[in-house]
Design an enzyme around this catalytic site. Structure first.
Site, PDB file in Angstrom:
ATOM      1  N   CYS A 155       0.868  -1.175   0.000  1.00  9.52           N
ATOM      2  CA  CYS A 155       0.000   0.000   0.000  1.00  9.52           C
ATOM      3  C   CYS A 155       0.903   1.222   0.000  1.00  9.52           C
ATOM      4  O   CYS A 155       1.997   1.192  -0.551  1.00  9.52           O
ATOM      5  CB  CYS A 155      -0.935  -0.024   1.203  1.00  9.52           C
ATOM      6  SG  CYS A 155      -0.083  -0.022   2.790  1.00  9.52           S
ATOM      7  N   HIS A 163       3.439 -27.133  20.503  1.00  8.93           N
ATOM      8  CA  HIS A 163       3.900 -27.971  19.386  1.00  8.93           C
ATOM      9  C   HIS A 163       4.455 -29.267  19.969  1.00  8.93           C
ATOM     10  O   HIS A 163       5.527 -29.281  20.568  1.00  8.93           O
ATOM     11  CB  HIS A 163       4.975 -27.216  18.598  1.00  8.93           C
ATOM     12  CG  HIS A 163       5.317 -27.828  17.268  1.00  8.93           C
ATOM     13  ND1 HIS A 163       6.021 -28.991  17.140  1.00  8.93           N
ATOM     14  CD2 HIS A 163       5.024 -27.407  16.013  1.00  8.93           C
ATOM     15  CE1 HIS A 163       6.170 -29.277  15.857  1.00  8.93           C
ATOM     16  NE2 HIS A 163       5.567 -28.331  15.146  1.00  8.93           N
TER      17      HIS A 163
END
Length: 620
Positions: A26, A543
Site C-alpha cells: 500500500c 507444538h
C-alpha cells in the site's frame, strides 16, 4: 536507500521468495502471506535498516517501509521467483480469511485510486488559481483522473482473480464486458434488452465495485468446471471459451444487477448517515480506530469506502476519524516522551510520536500507547472529540491514503473549507490527547522484575530480571515433564526464537491441558500442534514433538476444535509418546508466545521439572 539490498535482507528473514504466497504494497507497507510462517523472523526484520516496523493483521504480515515501499516491493519481485498462485493460509479463522480477501483485492488498486484522487485535488487548486474548466488542458487531465475510477471494475477483476486463484486475464475480460461501449450505448438508449429471451437489466457499471467481485467469484467455479469437462487435446481452446460464455451472460443477467443493488444499499446507507447523523461515524472512528486496526477489522470497511468513492467522489466513513486518531497517537506518544524519566522510553516515544503524526501509527500504538494503557484511553477520548468536530463540519476524504500531516492534500476538494476543518479536527484531537495523557499519567518502566505472585519461587529464580512494564500475563504448563531452554531444542526455528519466545518441555505424560483461560484459535490438521489465545490477548503455540507434522495425525487425539472457549486445566489433546518415539521422533515440545513482538518482554523458566498447572512463562 538501496532497494535491492533491502529486498535481499527482507527475503533472507522471511524464508526466501518460495515461501511467499502473496506480495503487494500500500502507501507505506509491504503486505505478505507465507506458506510457512515459522520461517519468518519478525525480530530480525525489525532490525533491518529501512524497516520501520513489522506487524501481523488479519492473517497478513505488514512490513512498514515508508514512501519507498513500491520500489522495495518491485525489488523483491525481481530478486526472487515468488509463487503467488497458492491459496491463502487456511489455518486462520473465517473472519480473518474474509478480511484477508478484502485486503488482497483492494490493496493493489489503492495506488490508482490515490493517483486519480490527488489529480482531482490538483485540478481544484488549478481552478482556484484561474484555470478554466472549459480549457482543453483541464478536460484532458480530468479524464485522466476519471480513468482511475471508471475502469475500476477491470482492475478489481484482476486483483480478485489473483486472490481467488482463477485466470486474471479472463477476469479482466469480464470487467471489460461490463464497460464495453456497445453495452454502455444500450444503457444510454434505455430500450429493453434481452439475451436468449431473458431480460437484461440496464446498469451503468463504470466505477462499480461489487458486481465484478461477484462475477469473478462465480468464475472460479465455472473455470474449474470447464477444466474438468474439457478434453485434454482441446482444453487450451475449450476451457477459456466455456468460461467466458457462461460467466459473461450470467453476470449481465444476474450478478451485475445484484451487485449493483448491493452497492446502492451501501451508498444509500452511507448517504443517510452523512445527511442525518453526520457526527456519529467520524466520532466512533476517531475514538475506536486503534482497536479496529489492532484486530484487523478496519479491512471490513474497504467495500464501503470504494463504493462511496465511486458513487460520490469522496468518503466520510473512515478518513476523517482515522486522521484524527493517527494525530492523537502522535500526541500521546510525544506527551509520554516529554513526561517520562526513562531514557529508553523517551527515545522510543519521541520517534514514534513523529512517525504517527506522519500517518504511520504502529510504532506509537504497539510501542507506547497500547503498552502503557492509560495513554490509549487518552487517544480514544481525543480521537472521539476531534472526530465529533469533523463530523458536524462534514469533513470528507476525497481519495485513499494513510491520513497524516504529509497526506493532508487527500482532504482537498470542491469545498475549500474541507481541509481547514480537517486540520482543526486534528488539532483538537492533538491538544485533548496530549493534555489527557499528561494528566492521566502512566506507569514508568521498572528497573527489575518482581515476582508478586509468591508462587513457584524456585522457578521464578530462573527468570531473567530485566526492565519491564507493569502488567503481566501468566502461562501455566500444559504438559507434565522436564523444562528445557528453548535454545537447546534441536530445531533452528524454535532454538533461535524465530517463531517467538517461550520454553520447551520433555514430556513425561501424554496429556495436553489448557495453560490459561481463553479460546482455541487453531487446531492443526495434522493434530501435532494447537494455537491458543488467552483473555489478555497472548497467543500461544503448543507444538508436540519435532517434525511430527510428518506423522499426519497418527498417535494424536484432539478434544477441542477451532473457536472453543477453554478454562485452565481443560483437556486439549492426548498423544502416544511411546509410539511417537518408536517412529523416531523427538517428543520435546516447544511452547511459544507467537505474538512476542507486541509485548515488552516474555520471561520463561529454563530448567527444572513441571507439573501441568505450574507457571512457566510470564508475559509483560
Amino acid at each position: 536507500m538501496n532497494y535491492q539490498e533491502l529486498a535481499g535482507q527482507i527475503l533472507k528473514h522471511v524464508g526466501g521468495g518460495k515461501n511467499i504466497t502473496q506480495l503487494n504494497n500500500c502507501a507505506t507497507r509491504l503486505r505478505m502471506n507465507f506458506k510457512d510462517e515459522s520461517r519468518v523472523d519478525v525480530e530480525a526484520l525489525k532490525k533491518i535498516q529501512g524497516v520501520m516496523g513489522v506487524s501481523k493483521k488479519a492473517g497478513q504480515y505488514h512490513i512498514i517501509i515508508g514512501p519507498d515501499v513500491a520500489n522495495v516491493c518491485n525489488a523483491i519481485k525481481k530478486t526472487a521467483h515468488i509463487d503467488t498462485a497458492n491459496s491463502p493460509n487456511k489455518s486462520h479463522g473465517k473472519v480473518e480469511q474474509v478480511l484477508d480477501i478484502f485486503a488482497s483485492i483492494f490493496t493493489p488498486v489503492i495506488p490508482a485510486i490515490t493517483a486519480a484522487g490527488m489529480i482531482k485535488a490538483i485540478l481544484v487548486l488549478c481552478v482556484l488559481l484561474g484555470m478554466s474548466k472549459e480549457s482543453q488542458g483541464y478536460i484532458i487531465v480530468n479524464f485522466i483522473a476519471d480513468a482511475g475510477f471508471y475502469f475500476l471494475p477491470i482492475m478489481l477483476a484482476f486483483s480478485t482473480a489473483l486472490k481467488l486463484g482463477c485466470n486474471p486475464y479472463l477476469a479482466a475480460m469480464i470487467g471489460g464486458v461490463l464497460l464495453h461501449p456497445k453495452f454502455a450505448g444500450l444503457v444510454s438508449a434505455g430500450d429493453p434488452v434481452s439475451f436468449l429471451s431473458i431480460p437484461i437489466k440496464l446498469v451503468n457499471y463504470g466505477s462499480s465495485v461489487i458486481p465484478i467481485i461477484l462475477a469473478v467469484w462465480f468464475m472460479t467455479y465455472v473455470e474449474r468446471f470447464a477444466d474438468r469437462i474439457s478434453p485434454k487435446p482441446i482444453k487450451f481452446l475449450m476451457k477459456p471459451v466455456l468460461t467466458v460464455l457462461i460467466v459473461a451472460p450470467v453476470t449481465l443477467i444476474v450478478l451485475g444487477p445484484l451487485g449493483s443493488n448491493i452497492g446502492t444499499v451501501i451508498a444509500t446507507g452511507t448517504d443517510f448517515l452523512n445527511t442525518h447523523v453526520s457526527w456519529l461515524v467520524p466520532t466512533l472512528m476517531g475514538a475506536f480506530m486503534p482497536l479496529l486496526v489492532l484486530t484487523g477489522m478496519h479491512w471490513s470497511f474497504l467495500p464501503i469506502l470504494m463504493t462511496s468513492y465511486t458513487t460520490y467522489g469522496y468518503e466520510a466513513v473512515m478518513g476523517p476519524g482515522s486522521l484524527v486518531s493517527n494525530i492523537c497517537q502522535g500526541a500521546a506518544s510525544l506527551s509520554v516522551a516529554l513526561k517520562t524519566k526513562n531514557k529508553t522510553l523517551k527515545q522510543l516515544a519521541g520517534s514514534a510520536g513523529i512517525t504517527a503524526l506522519m500517518g504511520i501509527t504502529e510504532p506509537a500504538m504497539y510501542g507506547v500507547t497500547l503498552r502503557l494503557k492509560r495513554p490509549l484511553i487518552a487517544v480514544i477520548i481525543g480521537g472521539g472529540t476531534g472526530g465529533f468536530y469533523a463530523g458536524i463540519m462534514g469533513v470528507v476524504r476525497y481519495t485513499s491514503g494513510t491520513p497524516g500531516l504529509l497526506s493532508l492534500p487527500i482532504f482537498i476538494g470542491e469545498n475549500p473549507m474541507n481541509i481547514v476543518h480537517a486540520c482543526i479536527a486534528a488539532a483538537i484531537g492533538f491538544v485533548v490527547t496530549f493534555i489527557l495523557t499528561w494528566i492521566l499519567g502512566f506507569e514508568e518502566p521498572e528497573d527489575e522484575f518482581n515476582d508478586t505472585d509468591g508462587q513457584n519461587e524456585k522457578q521464578a529464580d530462573h527468570i531473567n530480571k530485566k526492565s519491564i512494564l507493569s502488567n503481566k500475563s501468566i502461562v501455566y504448563s500444559p504438559i507434565q515433564g522436564e523444562i528445557v531452554a528453548l535454545s537447546k531444542v534441536n530445531d533452528e526455528t524454535f532454538a533461535k526464537e524465530i517463531t517467538g519466545k517461550g520454553v520447551a518441555i520433555a514430556p513425561s505424560g501424554n496429556q495436553v491441558v489448557a495453560p490459561f483461560d481463553g479460546e482455541v484459535v487453531t487446531v492443526f490438521k495434522t493434530k501435532h500442534a494447537i494455537g491458543l489465545r488467552n483473555n489478555d490477548g497472548v497467543e500461544l503455540l503448543i507444538h508436540i514433538g519435532i517434525d511430527t507434522v510428518a506423522l499426519e495425525g497418527k498417535y494424536f487425539t484432539v478434544h477441542v476444535k477451532d473457536g472453543d472457549a477453554i478454562k485452565k486445566g481443560d483437556l486439549l489433546m492426548t498423544f502416544d509418546k511411546a509410539m511417537i518415539e518408536q517412529e523416531g521422533y523427538d517428543c520435546i515440545s516447544p511452547i511459544i508466545v507467537t505474538n512476542t513482538q507486541v509485548y515488552a518482554e516474555v520471561f520463561s523458566v529454563d530448567e527444572g521439572s513441571a507439573d501441568a498447572g505450574d507457571r512457566i512463562i510470564t508475559v509483560i
